[in-house]
Design a protein around this motif. Structure first.
Motif, PDB file in Angstrom:
ATOM      1  N   PRO A  73      37.248  42.013  33.179  1.00 41.81           N
ATOM      2  CA  PRO A  73      37.835  41.358  34.360  1.00 41.81           C
ATOM      3  C   PRO A  73      37.931  42.297  35.563  1.00 41.81           C
ATOM      4  O   PRO A  73      38.108  43.509  35.410  1.00 41.81           O
ATOM      5  CB  PRO A  73      39.235  40.972  33.864  1.00 41.81           C
ATOM      6  CG  PRO A  73      39.573  42.034  32.868  1.00 41.81           C
ATOM      7  CD  PRO A  73      38.266  42.404  32.190  1.00 41.81           C
ATOM      8  N   VAL A  74      37.789  41.709  36.733  1.00 42.92           N
ATOM      9  CA  VAL A  74      38.096  42.417  37.978  1.00 42.92           C
ATOM     10  C   VAL A  74      39.459  41.911  38.417  1.00 42.92           C
ATOM     11  O   VAL A  74      39.632  40.705  38.657  1.00 42.92           O
ATOM     12  CB  VAL A  74      37.032  42.164  39.049  1.00 42.92           C
ATOM     13  CG1 VAL A  74      37.430  42.857  40.359  1.00 42.92           C
ATOM     14  CG2 VAL A  74      35.673  42.666  38.577  1.00 42.92           C
ATOM     15  N   LEU A  75      40.422  42.798  38.539  1.00 40.99           N
ATOM     16  CA  LEU A  75      41.815  42.432  38.786  1.00 40.99           C
ATOM     17  C   LEU A  75      42.114  42.445  40.278  1.00 40.99           C
ATOM     18  O   LEU A  75      41.696  43.353  41.006  1.00 40.99           O
ATOM     19  CB  LEU A  75      42.748  43.410  38.072  1.00 40.99           C
ATOM     20  CG  LEU A  75      42.452  43.677  36.590  1.00 40.99           C
ATOM     21  CD1 LEU A  75      43.437  44.721  36.041  1.00 40.99           C
ATOM     22  CD2 LEU A  75      42.530  42.385  35.789  1.00 40.99           C
ATOM     23  N   ILE A  76      42.872  41.439  40.721  1.00 37.21           N
ATOM     24  CA  ILE A  76      43.388  41.408  42.094  1.00 37.21           C
ATOM     25  C   ILE A  76      44.863  41.016  42.039  1.00 37.21           C
ATOM     26  O   ILE A  76      45.353  40.528  41.013  1.00 37.21           O
ATOM     27  CB  ILE A  76      42.614  40.409  42.988  1.00 37.21           C
ATOM     28  CG1 ILE A  76      42.735  38.989  42.424  1.00 37.21           C
ATOM     29  CG2 ILE A  76      41.156  40.810  43.120  1.00 37.21           C
ATOM     30  CD1 ILE A  76      42.129  37.922  43.328  1.00 37.21           C
ATOM     31  N   GLY A  77      45.563  41.225  43.144  1.00 34.60           N
ATOM     32  CA  GLY A  77      46.954  40.801  43.217  1.00 34.60           C
ATOM     33  C   GLY A  77      47.043  39.317  43.519  1.00 34.60           C
ATOM     34  O   GLY A  77      46.046  38.654  43.812  1.00 34.60           O
ATOM     35  N   ARG A  78      48.273  38.786  43.451  1.00 34.84           N
ATOM     36  CA  ARG A  78      48.447  37.358  43.777  1.00 34.84           C
ATOM     37  C   ARG A  78      48.077  37.096  45.229  1.00 34.84           C
ATOM     38  O   ARG A  78      47.666  35.998  45.599  1.00 34.84           O
ATOM     39  CB  ARG A  78      49.895  36.952  43.508  1.00 34.84           C
ATOM     40  CG  ARG A  78      50.244  36.920  42.012  1.00 34.84           C
ATOM     41  CD  ARG A  78      51.621  36.324  41.781  1.00 34.84           C
ATOM     42  NE  ARG A  78      51.899  36.231  40.349  1.00 34.84           N
ATOM     43  CZ  ARG A  78      52.503  37.198  39.650  1.00 34.84           C
ATOM     44  NH1 ARG A  78      52.898  38.311  40.257  1.00 34.84           N
ATOM     45  NH2 ARG A  78      52.719  37.050  38.363  1.00 34.84           N
TER      46      ARG A  78
ATOM     47  N   MET B 244      37.045  48.608  42.461  1.00 38.87           N
ATOM     48  CA  MET B 244      35.972  47.890  43.167  1.00 38.87           C
ATOM     49  C   MET B 244      36.341  47.728  44.633  1.00 38.87           C
ATOM     50  O   MET B 244      37.496  47.453  44.974  1.00 38.87           O
ATOM     51  CB  MET B 244      35.730  46.507  42.548  1.00 38.87           C
ATOM     52  CG  MET B 244      34.790  45.627  43.388  1.00 38.87           C
ATOM     53  SD  MET B 244      34.422  44.025  42.669  1.00 38.87           S
ATOM     54  CE  MET B 244      33.102  44.471  41.544  1.00 38.87           C
ATOM     55  N   LEU B 245      35.333  47.896  45.499  1.00 31.99           N
ATOM     56  CA  LEU B 245      35.525  47.780  46.946  1.00 31.99           C
ATOM     57  C   LEU B 245      34.629  46.642  47.445  1.00 31.99           C
ATOM     58  O   LEU B 245      33.404  46.695  47.277  1.00 31.99           O
ATOM     59  CB  LEU B 245      35.113  49.099  47.603  1.00 31.99           C
ATOM     60  CG  LEU B 245      35.673  49.517  48.945  1.00 31.99           C
ATOM     61  CD1 LEU B 245      37.178  49.673  48.901  1.00 31.99           C
ATOM     62  CD2 LEU B 245      35.024  50.828  49.382  1.00 31.99           C
ATOM     63  N   GLY B 246      35.204  45.629  48.058  1.00 33.19           N
ATOM     64  CA  GLY B 246      34.409  44.493  48.543  1.00 33.19           C
ATOM     65  C   GLY B 246      33.878  44.747  49.932  1.00 33.19           C
ATOM     66  O   GLY B 246      34.427  44.261  50.929  1.00 33.19           O
TER      67      GLY B 246
ATOM     68  N   ALA C   1      39.740  47.281  39.291  1.00 32.32           N
ATOM     69  CA  ALA C   1      40.856  46.868  40.140  1.00 32.32           C
ATOM     70  C   ALA C   1      40.394  46.788  41.587  1.00 32.32           C
ATOM     71  O   ALA C   1      39.765  47.714  42.100  1.00 32.32           O
ATOM     72  CB  ALA C   1      42.013  47.861  40.017  1.00 32.32           C
ATOM     73  N   ASP C   2      40.706  45.674  42.247  1.00 29.90           N
ATOM     74  CA  ASP C   2      40.253  45.438  43.615  1.00 29.90           C
ATOM     75  C   ASP C   2      41.457  45.148  44.508  1.00 29.90           C
ATOM     76  O   ASP C   2      42.130  44.127  44.339  1.00 29.90           O
ATOM     77  CB  ASP C   2      39.282  44.247  43.623  1.00 29.90           C
ATOM     78  CG  ASP C   2      38.641  44.029  44.984  1.00 29.90           C
ATOM     79  OD1 ASP C   2      39.056  44.692  45.955  1.00 29.90           O
ATOM     80  OD2 ASP C   2      37.727  43.190  45.073  1.00 29.90           O
TER      81      ASP C   2
END
Length: 466
Positions: A212-217, A272-274, A241-242
């Protein structure tokens, strides 16, 4: 002290001696001793390996022989013939100082640590065959993972078939959706990664094997992202983590600070950097933007970027990111500025566009005794010369009445092409070399030139014969 013999032609000999005298003066602490041999031809660029073999007697008292950068033929065979290394120099003799600096400490660009996730943003609207074709092109540009972008309120009935088709081609696949059902379907079909899971959807990671690639809410909710990272680390599970890179003017600087805080809190976590949020949403050449963002990724020790090639101006973003990650990895790992490593990201301008001064061009022009036109560019404009004299202008149309080609359509066409290239080079500050296409870095595909082949025609002559 190494003794180097430089082979050249009559027109270039005086300038070559001046450059070498500046690089290696006759002094005990000079980096090498040198001699110049003019081998009996006018234009050094026309030199060939066979010509050298015929005109330069062996053995040669030298530790190394340097031939013009555009010398054709097998230089390895020349090395065996003379018993010393034979090497092509730079195409422009004014670049000799940089050539020797680089040849003394070459930096390999074959390593990198940042994986490129390349998103197909409209995957639900494409058929499986079209998705595979798009993926093939992205991988050729440097993508490591093909990201299938799902669309809100748009059915993606062939999601599973798409994942399986890409996997069958050997491609790593990620599924990018905010819909839990699509993420589950993608994971069960064999996707390698799922973008993006929040603390509320982290349960999906327990249902499938995908990373998984994790993001905050929300992008600003760092606490929820950190909690998700803590959970995955406590479980010993792989993740990325993104912190979400926001576009200008919607919080780019603040988002960069979030990434920095993420790194400080989790020193070993893969990030990860978008970068697509910047390359797609700024109307500027993307090569420079990618250079800066991949430099930030290197400092951040990021493990991956997510990018796209949707906007026409961003159509080379993946290729640029591939070059940028290699250059920035070399700079970061060797603690050096990202300069002098590659010109691939210099798509518009050149570092040294005009190697020759107008006075030097005039001196060379004064020695020409044949009717063939030579074209050179200096900071003053376009120089065209042959035995009939030297012309200087900044507009090709101003030169036309002075060329006398009204009755020679083929030659006029040739000069039109060359002068158009020369004008673009002068306007943009690019390097111009007659009979060669302009160098646009990684902005366009350009097949490597085979200098081992003899008498390869210039690009214009190639087109004339087509």
């Amino acid at each position: 002290m190494e003794h180097i013999v430089f082979l050249t032609g009559r027109l270039a000999e005086p300038a070559l001696r001046r450059v070498l005298a500046g690089m290696a003066p006759d002094a005990a602490d000079a980096p090498f001793s040198w001699e110049v041999r003019e081998i009996g031809l006018q234009v050094a660029a026309l030199m060939t390996a066979d010509m050298i073999r015929r005109r330069v007697p062996a053995p040669l008292a030298a530790d190394r022989i340097v031939v013009p950068g555009r010398c054709r033929g097998d230089v390895d065979a020349l090395s065996a013939h003379f018993g010393v290394p034979v090497q092509r120099g730079p195409e422009e003799l004014k670049d000799l100082p940089m050539f020797f600096k680089r040849s003394g400490s070459p930096v390999a660009l074959d390593r990198y640590e940042v994986a490129i996730f390349a998103e197909i943003v409209d995957a639900p609207r494409l058929g499986v065959e079209a998705i595979v074709a798009r993926a093939r092109s992205l991988v050729a540009d440097g993508a490591d993972v093909i990201d299938l972008g799902c669309l809100p309120d748009t059915a993606f009935a062939h999601l599973e078939d798409s994942v399986k088709a890409l996997r069958a081609q050997g491609y790593a696949v990620s599924v990018d959706s905010l819909d839990s059902d699509e993420l589950l379907r993608g994971g069960r079909a064999g996707a390698d990664y799922l973008l993006s899971l929040t603390p509320d959807t982290l349960w999906i990671a327990d249902e499938v094997a995908a990373t998984p690639v994790l993001i905050g809410r929300s992008p600003q909710d760092e606490a929820s992202l950190w909690a998700a990272v803590d959970t995955m680390q406590s479980r010993g599970r792989r993740f990325l983590a993104d912190a979400i890179l926001d576009p200008i003017p919607y919080g780019l600087l603040a988002s960069l600070v979030r990434y920095q805080r993420l790194r400080e809190r989790f020193p070993q976590a893969p990030i990860m950097l978008g970068v697509g949020n910047l390359t797609e949403l700024i109307e500027a050449d993307t090569s420079g933007i990618n250079a800066v963002l991949l430099g930030i990724a290197a400092e951040l020790r990021a493990g991956a970027i997510l990018t796209t090639q949707v906007s026409p101006h961003a159509r080379r973003a993946v290729r640029e990111a591939d070059w940028a990650r290699r250059i920035m990895h070399a700079a970061a790992s060797q603690q050096m500025l990202p300069k002098g490593l590659s010109d691939a990201l210099m798509t518009v301008h050149a570092k040294r566009p005009f190697p020759d001064e107008p006075e030097e061009i005039a001196a060379i022009a004064g020695q020409v005794r044949d009717p063939n036109f030579r074209v050179q560019v200096s900071r003053e404009g376009l120089h065209v010369y042959n035995r009939d004299g030297l012309r200087l202008a900044r507009d090709p149309f101003a030169l036309w009445p002075r060329l006398g080609l009204e009755q020679d359509a083929a030659h006029a066409f040739y000069m039109g092409v060359e002068l158009a290239r020369a004008q673009i080079a002068w306007q943009l500050g690019k390097r111009y070399v007659q009979d060669q296409e302009l160098d646009w870095g990684c902005a366009i595909e350009r097949a490597p030139e085979d200098l081992e082949a003899h008498c390869a025609p210039g690009s214009t002559l190639t087109h004339k014969s087509a």
